[in-house]
Enzyme design. Structure first.
Site, mmCIF file in Angstrom:
data_model
loop_
_atom_site.group_PDB
_atom_site.id
_atom_site.type_symbol
_atom_site.label_atom_id
_atom_site.label_comp_id
_atom_site.label_asym_id
_atom_site.label_seq_id
_atom_site.Cartn_x
_atom_site.Cartn_y
_atom_site.Cartn_z
ATOM 1 N N ASP A 184 0.861 -1.191 0.000
ATOM 2 C CA ASP A 184 0.000 0.000 0.000
ATOM 3 C C ASP A 184 0.895 1.239 0.000
ATOM 4 O OD1 ASP A 184 -1.670 2.106 0.351
ATOM 5 O OD2 ASP A 184 -2.901 1.168 1.896
ATOM 6 N N ILE B 284 0.135 9.343 8.462
ATOM 7 C CA ILE B 284 -0.567 8.479 9.425
ATOM 8 C C ILE B 284 -0.308 7.004 9.106
ATOM 9 C CG2 ILE B 284 -2.353 10.213 9.885
ATOM 10 C CD1 ILE B 284 -4.277 8.543 8.137
HETATM 11 C C1 LIG Z 1 -8.725 2.046 1.615
HETATM 12 C C2 LIG Z 1 -7.290 1.749 1.276
HETATM 13 C C3 LIG Z 1 -6.330 2.882 1.609
HETATM 14 C C4 LIG Z 1 -6.045 2.926 3.037
HETATM 15 C C5 LIG Z 1 -6.049 4.142 3.690
HETATM 16 C C6 LIG Z 1 -5.821 4.173 5.149
HETATM 17 O O1 LIG Z 1 -5.317 3.259 5.750
HETATM 18 S S1 LIG Z 1 -6.366 5.586 5.978
HETATM 19 C C7 LIG Z 1 -5.954 5.269 7.687
HETATM 20 C C8 LIG Z 1 -6.977 4.447 8.378
HETATM 21 N N1 LIG Z 1 -8.275 5.100 8.506
HETATM 22 C C9 LIG Z 1 -8.446 6.147 9.335
HETATM 23 O O2 LIG Z 1 -7.530 6.640 9.975
HETATM 24 C C10 LIG Z 1 -9.853 6.681 9.459
HETATM 25 C C11 LIG Z 1 -10.218 6.852 10.907
HETATM 26 N N2 LIG Z 1 -11.632 7.289 11.035
HETATM 27 C C12 LIG Z 1 -11.973 8.596 10.949
HETATM 28 O O3 LIG Z 1 -11.144 9.480 10.806
HETATM 29 C C13 LIG Z 1 -13.447 8.925 11.061
HETATM 30 O O4 LIG Z 1 -14.115 7.852 11.651
HETATM 31 C C14 LIG Z 1 -14.117 9.196 9.655
HETATM 32 C C15 LIG Z 1 -13.469 10.450 9.028
HETATM 33 C C16 LIG Z 1 -13.952 7.999 8.720
HETATM 34 C C17 LIG Z 1 -15.615 9.435 9.871
HETATM 35 O O5 LIG Z 1 -15.769 10.393 10.881
HETATM 36 P P1 LIG Z 1 -16.860 11.535 10.759
HETATM 37 O O6 LIG Z 1 -16.825 12.276 12.048
HETATM 38 O O7 LIG Z 1 -16.644 12.302 9.475
HETATM 39 O O8 LIG Z 1 -18.165 10.670 10.574
HETATM 40 P P2 LIG Z 1 -19.480 10.694 11.482
HETATM 41 O O9 LIG Z 1 -19.185 10.048 12.795
HETATM 42 O O10 LIG Z 1 -20.043 12.084 11.469
HETATM 43 O O11 LIG Z 1 -20.438 9.731 10.664
HETATM 44 C C18 LIG Z 1 -20.914 10.067 9.369
HETATM 45 C C19 LIG Z 1 -21.528 8.834 8.746
HETATM 46 O O12 LIG Z 1 -20.483 7.958 8.316
HETATM 47 C C20 LIG Z 1 -20.556 6.711 9.005
HETATM 48 N N3 LIG Z 1 -19.205 6.363 9.434
HETATM 49 C C21 LIG Z 1 -18.498 6.927 10.436
HETATM 50 N N4 LIG Z 1 -17.312 6.369 10.533
HETATM 51 C C22 LIG Z 1 -17.252 5.412 9.577
HETATM 52 C C23 LIG Z 1 -16.267 4.494 9.198
HETATM 53 N N5 LIG Z 1 -15.096 4.423 9.833
HETATM 54 N N6 LIG Z 1 -16.538 3.666 8.181
HETATM 55 C C24 LIG Z 1 -17.707 3.696 7.554
HETATM 56 N N7 LIG Z 1 -18.693 4.566 7.870
HETATM 57 C C25 LIG Z 1 -18.454 5.404 8.865
HETATM 58 C C26 LIG Z 1 -21.453 6.923 10.198
HETATM 59 O O13 LIG Z 1 -22.115 5.739 10.544
HETATM 60 C C27 LIG Z 1 -22.376 8.014 9.705
HETATM 61 O O14 LIG Z 1 -23.425 7.436 8.934
HETATM 62 P P3 LIG Z 1 -24.940 7.493 9.481
HETATM 63 O O15 LIG Z 1 -24.914 6.739 10.794
HETATM 64 O O16 LIG Z 1 -25.206 8.948 9.627
HETATM 65 O O17 LIG Z 1 -25.733 6.817 8.405
#
Ligand SMILES: CCC/C=C/C(=O)SCCNC(=O)CCNC(=O)[C@H](O)C(C)(C)COP(=O)([O-])OP(=O)([O-])OC[C@H]1O[C@@H](n2cnc3c(N)ncnc32)[C@H](O)[C@@H]1OP(=O)([O-])[O-]
Length: 299
Positions: free
Chosen positions: A198, A218
């Site tokens: 990745d 990150i």
């Molecule tokens: C892919 C390959 C590349 C890899 C890249 C990496 O490794 S990156 C490094 C690894 N990854 C990271 O570091 C990411 C870490 N995570 C984050 O930074 C935060 O959780 C976010 C930005 C993903 C969402 O936060 P926020 O405050 O903007 O969201 P909110 O709480 O206001 O909810 C809004 C809606 O979205 C829904 N929903 C929420 N979370 C998730 C989720 N995880 N998943 C799915 N859905 C999710 C929640 O249910 C709600 O829907 P509802 O209920 O209204 O229908």
């Protein structure tokens, strides 16, 4: 509505990839003599066809390449620098071989308009090419920041072809955890993990990390997941990685390389509920569950 899109891609790996991955997710990080983890990076009897063991989370690497091809299609044009890994669900049907050629078949299994973002779910079925046997399934949810609001906000678009309870957020017990495992990631952890395939610059390039809204690169979500599942294997499975049947994970918050991960685990029958916290910021970064094979399973 069914989104009919299929991508096929092969993924070939060797024991070297298996060992590099294990080091990337922290195997033997604290102790190079760890008798429960050395088997993931070294086998003394290689000349006699014995081989090193494979961590079950290695299966998540089969998503590389396939997911980016699906995401690059014109109907899903977005700024890749804003993409975050939201969730991962893995089912393991047989222990992963220490080297193999895998035929991956990927399709879109879900699409959800969240207003400020779109959640795209991709399912990848992985077959061992030689035997044709299905060995695992991955389902990943990609959180596409800035791409939401394409449907009626009173009734946002949501399509899913799988049960929601496999990937929704996990409710954790109020009781104290059954086991707790603490481990420090290295400041260079993401630079090592990226060598498993990745190469997203979000994890290595300070300028790209800043554009994405972070003070520095990150950690890959799947690297944090690798640390968490290793903790479950160590603390609950007595070091037997073949007890892992399926893994569900939701990435709650980013992790910076060098931070300390505390994995808390609760037992619920054959299910282990878990949560990972970053010690330095006292914040939960990952939660989910791991389902275990019964001890007397034929695996
Ligand atoms: C892919 C390959 C590349 C890899 C890249 C990496 O490794 S990156 C490094 C690894 N990854 C990271 O570091 C990411 C870490 N995570 C984050 O930074 C935060 O959780 C976010 C930005 C993903 C969402 O936060 P926020 O405050 O903007 O969201 P909110 O709480 O206001 O909810 C809004 C809606 O979205 C829904 N929903 C929420 N979370 C998730 C989720 N995880 N998943 C799915 N859905 C999710 C929640 O249910 C709600 O829907 P509802 O209920 O209204 O229908």
């Amino acid at each position: 509505m069914h989104i009919n899109l299929v991508v096929r891609k092969t993924f070939t790996y060797t024991e070297r990839d298996v060992a590099l991955y294990a080091l990337g997710v922290g195997a033997c990080l604290k102790d190079a003599l760890d008798d429960k983890e050395l088997k993931y990076v070294y086998h003394p009897d290689h000349a006699h066809q014995q081989s090193i063991q494979v961590l079950p989370t290695f299966a998540a690497l089969f998503c590389h390449g396939v997911s980016s091809e699906i995401g690059q299609l014109p109907s899903f044009s977005y700024d890749p620098r804003l993409l975050l890994h939201g969730q991962q669900y893995i089912e393991i049907y047989k222990p992963l071989p220490s080297s193999a050629c895998i035929q991956n078949v990927a399709s879109i299994s879900g699409l959800h308009d969240k207003g400020k973002a779109t959640v795209l779910e991709i399912e990848i079925l992985s077959y061992e090419r030689e035997s044709g046997e299905l060995i695992c399934m991955n389902r990943m949810a990609v959180f596409l920041r800035g791409l939401g609001g394409f449907s009626n906000s009173a009734q946002p678009y949501s399509y899913s072809k799988h049960p929601v309870n496999q990937t929704s957020s996990t409710r954790l017990p109020k009781s104290p955890p059954f086991a707790v495992f603490e481990e420090c990631t290295q400041p260079s952890q993401a630079l090592l993990y990226r060598l498993s395939g990745d190469y997203n610059p979000l994890h290595s390039d300070p300028r790209i990390a800043e554009i994405a809204g972070f003070s520095r690169p990150i950690l890959h979500g799947l690297c944090t997941l690798g640390f968490a599942v290793r903790a479950v294997i160590k603390c609950i499975c007595g070091g037997d990685q073949n007890r892992i049947k399926s893994i569900s994970a939701r990435f709650l918050l980013h992790v910076y390389p060098g931070e300390t991960l505390i994995t808390e685990m609760w037992l619920d029958g054959q299910r282990v509920l878990y949560q990972v916290k970053v010690k330095e910021r006292s914040r939960a970064v990952l939660s989910g569950f791991v389902d275990l094979n019964l001890l007397n399973s034929s695996l």
